[in-house]
Structures are given as structure tokens and as C-alpha cells.
Design a protein around this motif. Structure first.
Motif, PDB file in Angstrom:
ATOM      1  N   GLU A  76       0.828  -1.209   0.000  1.00  0.00           N
ATOM      2  CA  GLU A  76       0.000   0.000   0.000  1.00  0.00           C
ATOM      3  C   GLU A  76       0.866   1.264   0.000  1.00  0.00           C
ATOM      4  N   LEU A  77       1.948   1.229   0.763  1.00  0.00           N
ATOM      5  CA  LEU A  77       2.834   2.390   0.783  1.00  0.00           C
ATOM      6  C   LEU A  77       3.513   2.589  -0.570  1.00  0.00           C
ATOM      7  N   ALA A  78       3.856   1.483  -1.244  1.00  0.00           N
ATOM      8  CA  ALA A  78       4.437   1.593  -2.584  1.00  0.00           C
ATOM      9  C   ALA A  78       3.442   2.216  -3.547  1.00  0.00           C
ATOM     10  N   LEU A  79       2.172   1.815  -3.424  1.00  0.00           N
ATOM     11  CA  LEU A  79       1.135   2.398  -4.274  1.00  0.00           C
ATOM     12  C   LEU A  79       0.966   3.883  -3.978  1.00  0.00           C
ATOM     13  N   LEU A  80       0.939   4.231  -2.676  1.00  0.00           N
ATOM     14  CA  LEU A  80       0.780   5.634  -2.298  1.00  0.00           C
ATOM     15  C   LEU A  80       1.952   6.464  -2.830  1.00  0.00           C
ATOM     16  N   SER A  81       3.161   5.908  -2.761  1.00  0.00           N
ATOM     17  CA  SER A  81       4.334   6.611  -3.290  1.00  0.00           C
ATOM     18  C   SER A  81       4.191   6.847  -4.786  1.00  0.00           C
ATOM     19  N   GLU A  82       3.707   5.839  -5.517  1.00  0.00           N
ATOM     20  CA  GLU A  82       3.524   5.997  -6.956  1.00  0.00           C
ATOM     21  C   GLU A  82       2.479   7.056  -7.263  1.00  0.00           C
ATOM     22  N   ILE A  83       1.414   7.086  -6.446  1.00  0.00           N
ATOM     23  CA  ILE A  83       0.364   8.099  -6.640  1.00  0.00           C
ATOM     24  C   ILE A  83       0.952   9.499  -6.451  1.00  0.00           C
ATOM     25  N   LEU A  84       1.753   9.684  -5.412  1.00  0.00           N
ATOM     26  CA  LEU A  84       2.333  11.001  -5.148  1.00  0.00           C
ATOM     27  C   LEU A  84       3.272  11.432  -6.272  1.00  0.00           C
ATOM     28  N   LEU A  85       4.138  10.528  -6.731  1.00  0.00           N
ATOM     29  CA  LEU A  85       5.057  10.863  -7.819  1.00  0.00           C
ATOM     30  C   LEU A  85       4.315  11.130  -9.127  1.00  0.00           C
ATOM     31  N   TYR A  86       3.094  10.639  -9.226  1.00  0.00           N
ATOM     32  CA  TYR A  86       2.247  10.855 -10.393  1.00  0.00           C
ATOM     33  C   TYR A  86       1.789  12.312 -10.469  1.00  0.00           C
ATOM     34  N   HIS A  87       2.069  13.071  -9.408  1.00  0.00           N
ATOM     35  CA  HIS A  87       1.668  14.483  -9.353  1.00  0.00           C
ATOM     36  C   HIS A  87       2.840  15.432  -9.624  1.00  0.00           C
TER      37      HIS A  87
END
Length: 535
Positions: A444-455
Motif C-alpha cells: 500500500e505504501l508503494a502504491l501511495l508513493s507511486e500516486i504522489l510521484l504521479y503528481h
């Protein structure tokens, strides 16, 4: 074998050693110790690096070879071949297929004048290099004086009738203490010129602008900055210009103004800073106006396009204004150079670009900017949970695959979702997700990190520079910049392909980029897949 014959053989061997020593510059052989190294003229003749001097001695009036064979003792400062070649070229002589520039010079020069030049290199007495002290004045056989300079590196240098230490190059002893029966020879790398030769040859003894910068102690930081900015050749090649030259204290004041991160010129160590240093230096070069480099009151054109220095009158001369409220005063005015003039000033003049850079250094970085906004508190929690707060400080500052410490060098653009936008995301994920703390597994943290970098986009893109099209984010996934029909506004599209993000607050500027606050968390395809897997 009798004793007399043995001694004869030994002396014959020593004699052979002495003869062999004439083939090079080494006179400290056993043979020379017994039979002597020869005269100072022999010493010069035996040197393969002084054939031009040997030829000059034969051409000059007064039988100088015979004189140097005499009793002495003499101290001879012997110019090497390079020294004669440099003199010839500076006087306009050129090499051809058959004749070198040095030979052309010697063929055309007045033998009597040549004799004056050569006797200017001879001092009565036998003086070893160790006996030459800084500031000493030596009277030559010609009757004129030369001065001794000991450089910081310990080099022994000689100053001729130019009397200008800034003249490049001064004459340096490149090989010292060539002992002879009637004196000592020191080989030097520049032909010394007495005043009579300077007058007769119409020799321009003035240093160039770059000579003044590199040869003046109080301009050493200016010289270093010119080299660091890669402008040495450009300044040397100036045909005619006036240079306002900040002294060392002026550069020290500039470093203090820039703050604790700038303690020396070595701290200008990335392409942005070096380019800025170059702009600052070009701001100090005034090209001629109507073929004149004379100063007049008013705005003066500089080599930095569209940037002017304000010239005003001051006691004893002129003062100079820049983009700041402070003026630069003249310390030394109208220094005559071969290709213009130099005015030493007490302040580094700053164009607007330097002020903008200083303001940039004083501003917050992206991480501080986006986490300091009250409506972005959840984004702050997400950055901390994923260890991305540091990355947002310096997201795109990667050079040669190694992170740098420059929080302005390669700026980024962040689309920053509000707290309300995260609440919408939590609702979409379901009841198990009520806050950032709900992302508590590695997946989940890896997914959240990817979401943030997507911004995050590389580069600083303010709202007026937004263009419709696809943009690749720091997560290596694409978002879409969409122009709103009939307006000047843009929305941001993600992998959902149905609900776009509106920019609610554009252009929140930071040291290393800009943030645009948006009303939706942008979701890459991986996030969509994760949500669908939970249904």
C-alpha cells in the motif's frame, strides 16, 4: 704501469668526460670539476635551447662572444629559443618554410640595438640563484636596471624596463646556476627589454585587459571567476572595451550577501550558478559606443544583453549603479590596457538575474511550500509516510545518477491535492481507508508513493506556460493537460478518463519550482487496478 702513466690515463679520462659534458647542460661532471666548465659563452653555446641567443651574440656589434670569453666574472640571464620566438611574434615577424620568426627578427634588427638588448642581460659579478632576493635591483652592463621578483611559488622572475608586473609574461629563470670559469648563466623564458629597445621597436608594453586581471593581486578573485565562468578566452579576445573590475573585497562582500552556502568561488559548482557568474561578469564589460570607450553620465551598454550600468559622477571620477540600491565607487580609474581600459571598483555589480537568484535562495523549497499550506495537511502526512518529503525538496536534482544538494538547480512542478481531494480518495477506496495511516503495508505504501510521484513534473511550469498535451510524471506515467474550451484555464486528466482535476490555486512559487493546488487526487492505472481488485 708507472705512476706518471697512470695519472696521465686518469687525466685523459677526465678530459673525455669534460668534452662529453659539452653535449648537454650538465656541467657538474667529474671532468668539469677537474678541467673547468668553460666560459659563460661556452655554457650558452653548449645549450641546445639557446641557439637564437648564440646567433644574436654573433650578429650584435661589439664582439660580445669575445667579451663573454673574458675574465669576468659575469652573471648572464640567457633568453632561451622560446623567448626569442615570442619576442619576434609580438613584433609581427612570422615563420615561413625556410625562416623562423626569430631568424627573421635577427636578420632585420639593428646590430647596435641588438647589442644594447643583449648587454641588458649581463650583470657584473657571479650571482647564484639563491642570492637573488625579492625586490632586489640589479645594474646591468648596459647601465640600465632590472628588478628581481620572487613569486608565491618560489619562481625567480625578472622585471625589465616595462616596470609593470601585470605584463604577461614576466621573465622567469627556468634553469639556474650554470656555473662557468668566468661566471654563472641563468636561462630565462623572455627577452628583457631596456627602455632604448622599447622606444626603438615601438613595442607596446601595455598589458591587455586579461593581463591586468590575472596579474594584479587585488583582482585575483576576478581572475578566478573569469576562469570558472569559462570567459578567459572571450575576455582575452576583446578588441576594445572598458572593464569595471571588482576588487577582492567586492567579491568577499558578494559571497557574504549570498549567505552561508557561499564561502568561496568554489561554491559556484553547478551549471546554473556558473551561468549566473558568467552573466555577472559580462555585466562589467562595456563595449565601445561610437568607437569610444570613454565614460559618460547615463545608462551604459554592457555585454549582458538588455542590461545597463548607470554611470554617475562622483568625487574624482565616476560611480556605477546596478539593479540594487547601492553604487560601486571607483578605486583606481582609467588603467590603460592594450585593448581598452580598466577601472577597479569596490563592488560587484549585480544585474536583475542575480537579484532574482538571491530571492530564490531566500524562498522555501517545494516540500516546505506544499506541506505548509493548511489545506494540504493530508498531502504532508502522505509525503512523510512514504519518505518522499526529501524528494519533494529536490525531486529532479539528479546529475550523473547522483543526487545533488541544490534545491533550485532542476526545478519541479507539483499538482498538490487538497485535504478534500484525499477524502474523496478514501471514500473511493472503501471503509478500510480513513486516513493516510490506513496505508500500512509495504504494497500500500508503494502504491501511495507511486500516486504522489504521479503528481510531479520535471521543470518549473507556471500556469501561463501550461500547454495542452501529454506530460510524463516522475512516476514515469503520463497525465494529460487539457485546455478548457472557451477559457484560458486547464484541467488535469489521469487514468480514470472521466473526472478531471481542476486547478483551484495556481502558481504557488517555491525555490525549486511551482505548485498548483488541485481538487482531485490524480490516479495512475495501477491505482485504478488496485481499487477494482477490492470490489
Amino acid at each position: 704501469m708507472n705512476k706518471i702513466r697512470t695519472i696521465g690515463i686518469i687525466f685523459s679520462m677526465f678530459a673525455l668526460l669534460g668534452l662529453n659534458s659539452c653535449d648537454d647542460d650538465d656541467i657538474d661532471s667529474p671532468g668539469s670539476a677537474i678541467i673547468g666548465p668553460g666560459t659563460v659563452h661556452t655554457r650558452i653555446s653548449a645549450s641546445g635551447s639557446s641557439t637564437s641567443l648564440e646567433a644574436a651574440l654573433k650578429i650584435a656589434t661589439g664582439d660580445l662572444p669575445g667579451t663573454l670569453e673574458g675574465t669576468g666574472p659575469f652573471t648572464v640571464f640567457a633568453p632561451n629559443n622560446t623567448a626569442f620566438a615570442n619576442l619576434a611574434e609580438s613584433l609581427g615577424f612570422e615563420s615561413t618554410d625556410d625562416v623562423s620568426a626569430s631568424e627573421a627578427l635577427l636578420a632585420s634588427i639593428d646590430p647596435a640595438l641588438l647589442s644594447q638588448i643583449l648587454t641588458y642581460h649581463v650583470v657584473a659579478g657571479s650571482m647564484e640563484a639563491a642570492s637573488l632576493s625579492d625586490g632586489a635591483t640589479l645594474t646591468t652592463v648596459l647601465g640600465d636596471e632590472i628588478s628581481v621578483i620572487i613569486s608565491e611559488d618560489g619562481d625567480i622572475q625578472l622585471l625589465d624596463a616595462t616596470k609593470l608586473p601585470e605584463t604577461s609574461p614576466v621573465s622567469t629563470i627556468v634553469q639556474s646556476d650554470g656555473y662557468a670559469e668566468n661566471g654563472i648563466v641563468h636561462f630565462i623564458d623572455k627577452v628583457l627589454l631596456p627602455q632604448a629597445a622599447i622606444d626603438a621597436l615601438d613595442f607596446d608594453i601595455r598589458p591587455t585587459i586579461i593581463d591586468w586581471a590575472t596579474g594584479t593581486d587585488d583582482l585575483s578573485l576576478l581572475a578566478s571567476s573569469i576562469e570558472k565562468a569559462g570567459l578567459t578566452d572571450a575576455i582575452a579576445a576583446l578588441d576594445t572595451a572598458r572593464v569595471l573590475a571588482p576588487n577582492n573585497q567586492a567579491f568577499a562582500d558578494l559571497l557574504e550577501t549570498l549567505g552561508d552556502d557561499y564561502n568561496s568561488l568554489d561554491d559556484f559548482d553547478n551549471e546554473v550558478e556558473i551561468a549566473l557568474l558568467g552573466e555577472i561578469l559580462l555585466y562589467h564589460v562595456l563595449p565601445p559606443v561610437d568607437d569610444s570607450i570613454d565614460l559618460t553620465v547615463g545608462p551604459a551598454t554592457t555585454l549582458l544583453d538588455e542590461n545597463f550600468v548607470d554611470v554617475t559622477t562622483a568625487v574624482g571620477g565616476f560611480a556605477f549603479g546596478d539593479a540594487t540600491a547601492d553604487i560601486a565607487n571607483t578605486i583606481t580609474a582609467d588603467i590603460d590596457a592594450k585593448n581598452g581600459a580598466v577601472d577597479i571598483i569596490d563592488k560587484v555589480l549585480l544585474p536583475q538575474a542575480a537579484l532574482d537568484f538571491s530571492t530564490l535562495l531566500d524562498s522555501d523549497d517545494l516540500a516546505t511550500t506544499v506541506t505548509g499550506a493548511p489545506q494540504l495537511s493530508v498531502l504532508e502526512e502522505a509525503l512523510i509516510a512514504t519518505d518522499l518529503a526529501g524528494a519533494f525538496v529536490d525531486m529532479t536534482n539528479v546529475q550523473d545518477d547522483e543526487a545533488t544538494n541544490f534545491t533550485y538547480y532542476r526545478p519541479a512542478t507539483v499538482f498538490a491535492p487538497t485535504d478534500a481531494a484525499f477524502e474523496d480518495l478514501f471514500n473511493a477506496l472503501g471503509p478500510d481507508y480513513t486516513s493516510i495511516a490506513s496505508f500500512d503495508t509495504e504494497e500500500e505504501l508503494a502504491l501511495l508513493s507511486e500516486i504522489l510521484l504521479y503528481h510531479v513534473l520535471a521543470g518549473k511550469v507556471v500556469s501561463e506556460d501550461l500547454e495542452a498535451g501529454v506530460a510524463t510524471t516522475a512516476s514515469e506515467k503520463d497525465i494529460e493537460i487539457i485546455s478548457v474550451v472557451g477559457t484560458d484555464n486547464f484541467v488535469i486528466g489521469d487514468a480514470t478518463n472521466d473526472v478531471n482535476a481542476n486547478i483551484t490555486t495556481p502558481d504557488v512559487l517555491a525555490r525549486n519550482g511551482v505548485a498548483h493546488i488541485i481538487d482531485k487526487v490524480l490516479l495512475p492505472k495501477s491505482a485504478i487496478d488496485f481499487i477494482e481488485s477490492m470490489e
